[in-house]
Every structure is written in structure tokens, then in C-alpha cells.
Write an enzyme that holds these catalytic residues in place. Structure first.
Site, PDB file in Angstrom:
ATOM      1  N   LYS A 105      -1.975  51.818  25.216  1.00  0.00           N
ATOM      2  CA  LYS A 105      -1.672  53.478  25.320  1.00  0.00           C
ATOM      3  C   LYS A 105       0.310  53.253  25.386  1.00  0.00           C
ATOM      4  O   LYS A 105       0.220  54.019  24.100  1.00  0.00           O
ATOM      5  CB  LYS A 105      -1.627  53.235  27.409  1.00  0.00           C
ATOM      6  N   ASP A 157      -2.308  41.629  31.551  1.00  0.00           N
ATOM      7  CA  ASP A 157      -2.947  43.162  31.186  1.00  0.00           C
ATOM      8  C   ASP A 157      -2.021  44.146  31.878  1.00  0.00           C
ATOM      9  O   ASP A 157      -2.207  44.650  32.454  1.00  0.00           O
ATOM     10  CB  ASP A 157      -4.594  43.686  31.662  1.00  0.00           C
ATOM     11  N   PHE A 208      -9.876  46.214  35.260  1.00  0.00           N
ATOM     12  CA  PHE A 208     -10.418  47.551  34.084  1.00  0.00           C
ATOM     13  C   PHE A 208      -9.810  47.036  33.560  1.00  0.00           C
ATOM     14  O   PHE A 208      -8.988  46.933  33.449  1.00  0.00           O
ATOM     15  CB  PHE A 208     -10.111  48.727  34.583  1.00  0.00           C
TER      16      PHE A 208
END
Ligand SMILES: *Cc1c(COP(=O)(O)O)cnc(C)c1O
Length: 416
Positions: free
Chosen positions: A262, A233, A146
Site C-alpha cells: 500500500k 502484517d 484480512f
């Protein structure tokens, strides 16, 4: 035309249903306040937050230091665009690059934008430094990844819901199984046009899938041998979530490029970044990439404060300690459980695996019961529940949450 007053959760859900696009399926909790590890709904019910906005709120809800930094900066100067300099961006870039140990930072806003940026830099590096023929560069990605929701990123997803009817897809990606260095080696040996390997150090959305010890180190070695950029990531796994500043730190691996988002802002503002050393980052020149909001003064001030909180409150250490307690306690429970067969994770990035099929509603039903009992968590797939509370959680609170979780699971024992 008027702004409605929201007096109940039911009402809030109804108007979202009517006026908002249906691109999410939220748990029916309507939240109106957050502080530290807690959130409150419209009716005033208090919950432990065990999602932390997909690990954006690592520093806890509405951390006063981060919120103050945002308010002060918003009152002083909010946006200049990169047509001019501002007096925060350079300060933030120096601080963040020293903090993470890279030469340079490229500021963006959302996680998906950071991943897109990394892909662009990687391709440009491939053509201008590695000498891959133009338009031929390939980037290796892992199955069940993802990395966000843009058209290019969903092109290499294998989540049908994320992909179907959003084609045509962006070419240039080779998918291999996650946690499989043999597959990586095979592609690297057979394909001379590989520019990069983009990977989550722990797969978050896939259900907190932790790779075999040594996977990241071996993958980095292989990339180095074949002159391929190792791109981690760390948008979800980074910034102390797994008990280290970055998840790659567990294996002492230094990626060629990382993406952050985030918790880079503690969840108060969208801030993302790509970090790399000069030999990679210098392929980007004026006019070749950018964003109106990327690197704005509020984002810079917020990110500095968010990173200071991680360091000053020793949140990596706390994440490590609390995560160990959490898994130990849940492992005790699952010895005699017919509902849960595994707890896995690192630091405070954890998940439980439910004894049911991926298309069942069991994980959702358990999350609904957890909500009743005062704890908010979200399933990823029908049989996995992720537990990622803010990293400011104390031992007493963790034990309280273990008790809520095990009591809730008890309600499901013998029923499946
Ligand atoms: C959340 C996430 C993204 C995308 O971030 P957005 O801010 O939602 O665009 C990318 N990669 C990983 C690993 C993520 O968890």
C-alpha cells in the site's frame, strides 16, 4: 473496436458494469483527478478522500516528489527482471532496511504477494532452522483477519464471501480469536509444529479493530518463548497510518518479519516487501522465490521517494495529532447521538460504529449521504465506516471534515 470517450459518471459506471467482472461493489463516484487530500469526479465535484485507497495514499494523491521519481525512472529504465542487477534495487534495499531496522528486504508487488512470501519464508525457516518435520508446519492466524485474496490466504479467512466455492483450501493454518493471548498461549503449548503467528497489529478490514493495550507485546513474548516467528502484517497499519512508522511501535514490539505494501509507494505504483533479519531471510536461496516485476527500478525509485516523504513531512507525527483531534471531536458528537455509538482507532486509522445490524444498509446509506456532502468513505460491514484520510491532512481540513461528517450524521438522527 475503439476506446470510448467518458463524458459522465453514469456512462462510466454503465460500461464498467457491462465489460468488467463484478468483483467489487463501488460507491457510485467516478473519479478523474486527485491532489493531496482531494479527489474530483467526472462532473468536477470535489471530495475529501476519507479512504485513501485503503491507506495506500498516505502521502496524498499524486504527490509531486513521488510522481517525479516514477516518471524519471520510467524514462530511464523500467524493468530488467532479476535475471540481471539494476542500479536502483540495492540502493532501495539499503535505505528501506535501515529505515525500518531489519537486515534484509525481499521485494514484491502487491500486499497479498508479500503475505504469501512471508508464509513461504516462515515455513522454510520452520523446516530448516527449527526442525519441524517437513509439511507439518502450522501458522497461527487470527479470526476476522484480512491478508489478501490468493487461494492460500483466503483459506484462513473467515469471510464467507471471500472463501465460498474457492476451495479446496490450503492446510497448515490454525485460527484463534484476535486479541486473545490465552488462546495463543494454549496453541503454542499444545502444538510443537507451530512455525509462526501472522497478525495485523490493528485489524483493518475487520473494521479498525484495535486490540487491548499490551496484546502485541505479550504475543511477541509468547512467540519468542516457543521459538515461533512473530509476523506483523503492516500493509494497512504501517507507514505512519496509526501515528507511528509501524503500528507495532506503539508497544515497542520488534516483529521477526513484517509485510508492507500500500503506502510503500504512496499509491502511485504497486510495491510491496517483506523485511526480516538474516537468520530468517537467509533461508531463501536463488530459484526458490521471485517475481518478474518484484524489485524493478521504478518500484525502487518510487518506494524511496514515498518513504522520504513520510519522514521529511513528518507524517507519523501529523497522523498522531490529527487523529487525536478527529476522535475528540467525534466523541463530542456521539455523546448525544442515536446513530453512532463508538469511534475507535489510532492516529488516522479510525472507524465509527453505527447503531444497526451488520446486515443493514445504514453504513452504506450514510456513505452515500457523505458523498453528496463532499466526502468519500466506504463501509466495512453494514454498520462500520472506516475513516482513513491521507496523512497530509491539515487541522483546518480535519475540522471541515468533522463538520461534514457530523452534519451528515444529523440527517440520520431520529430516523433509526
Ligand atoms: C490490503 C491488505 C492486504 C492485501 O494487499 P493487496 O495489495 O490488496 O494484495 C494484506 N494485508 C492487509 C492487512 C491489507 O490491509
Amino acid at each position: 473496436m475503439s476506446v470510448p470517450a467518458i463524458k459522465s459518471s453514469e456512462e462510466a459506471i454503465k460500461i464498467e458494469e457491462k465489460y468488467g467482472a463484478h468483483n467489487y461493489h463501488p460507491l457510485p463516484a467516478v473519479l478523474s483527478k486527485g491532489e493531496g487530500v482531494f479527489m474530483w469526479d467526472v462532473e468536477g465535484k470535489k471530495y475529501y478522500d476519507f479512504l485513501a485507497a485503503y491507506s495506500a495514499v498516505n502521502q496524498g494523491h499524486c504527490h509531486p516528489k513521488i510522481v517525479d521519481a516514477m516518471i524519471d525512472q520510467a524514462k530511464t529504465l523500467s524493468l530488467t527482471s532479476r535475471a540481471f542487477y539494476n542500479d536502483i534495487l540495492g540502493k532501495y534495499e539499503k535505505f528501506a532496511t535501515e529505515y525500518f531496522g531489519f537486515d534484509k528486504l525481499l521485494p514484491m508487488n502487491t500486499g497479498a504477494e508479500a503475505v504469501e512470501t512471508a508464509i513461504k519464508i516462515c515455513r522454510k525457516w520452520a523446516y530448516e532452522r527449527k526442525g519441524i518435520p517437513e509439511t507439518e508446519a502450522q501458522i497461527i492466524v487470527a479470526e476476522n483477519n484480512f491478508h489478501g485474496r490468493t487461494t492460500t490466504i483466503i483459506s484462513f479467512s473467515n469471510d464467507e464471501g471471500a472463501r465460498k466455492n474457492f476451495g479446496p483450501y490450503t492446510p497448515g493454518f490454525i485460527k484463534i480469536p484476535y486479541d486473545d493471548t490465552e488462546a495463543l498461549q494454549k496453541v503454542l503449548e499444545e502444538n510443537k509444529n507451530v512455525a509462526g503467528f501472522l497478525v495485523e497489529p490493528i485489524q483493518g478490514e475487520a473494521g479498525v479493530y484495535v486490540p487491548t493495550e499490551g496484546y502485541l507485546r505479550k504475543a511477541k513474548e509468547l512467540c519468542k518463548k516457543h521459538n515461533v516467528l512473530f509476523i506483523a502484517d503492516e500493509i494497512q497499519s504501517g507507514i505512519a497510518r496509526t501515528g507511528k512508522l509501524l503500528a507495532v511501535d506503539h508497544e515497542d514490539v520488534k516483529p521477526d518479519m513484517i509485510t508492507l505494501g500500500k503506502a510503500l509507494s504512496g499509491g502511485v505504483y504497486p510495491v510491496s516487501a517483506v523485511l526480516a533479519n538474516d537468520e530468517v531471510m537467509n533461508v531463501i536461496q536463488p530459484g526458490q522465490h521471485g517475481s518478474t516485476f518484484g524489485g524493478n527500478p521504478v518500484a525502487g525509485a518510487v518506494a524511496i521517494a514515498a518513504l522520504e516523504v513520510i519522514r521529511d513531512e513528518k507524517l507519523a507525527e501529523n497522523s498522531m495529532k490529527m487523529g487525536e483531534i478527529f476522535r475528540k471531536e467525534l466523541n463530542k458528537y456521539i455523546e448525544n447521538s442515536s446513530v453512532v455509538h463508538k469511534v475507535r482507532g489510532k492516529g488516522l486509522m479510525n472507524a465509527i460504529l453505527i447503531n444497526d445490524s451488520e446486515d443493514s444498509s445504514t453504513a452504506w446509506d450514510i456513505c452515500m449521504a457523505l458523498k453528496e456532502n463532499g466526502l468519500l468513505a466506504k463501509p466495512t460491514h453494514g454498520n462500520i465506516i472506516r475513516f482513513t484520510p491521507p496523512l497530509v491532512i491539515t487541522e483546518e481540513q480535519i475540522m471541515d471534515c468533522v463538520s461534514i461528517i457530523t452534519k451528515t450524521l444529523d440527517q440520520f438522527e431520529g430516523k433509526m
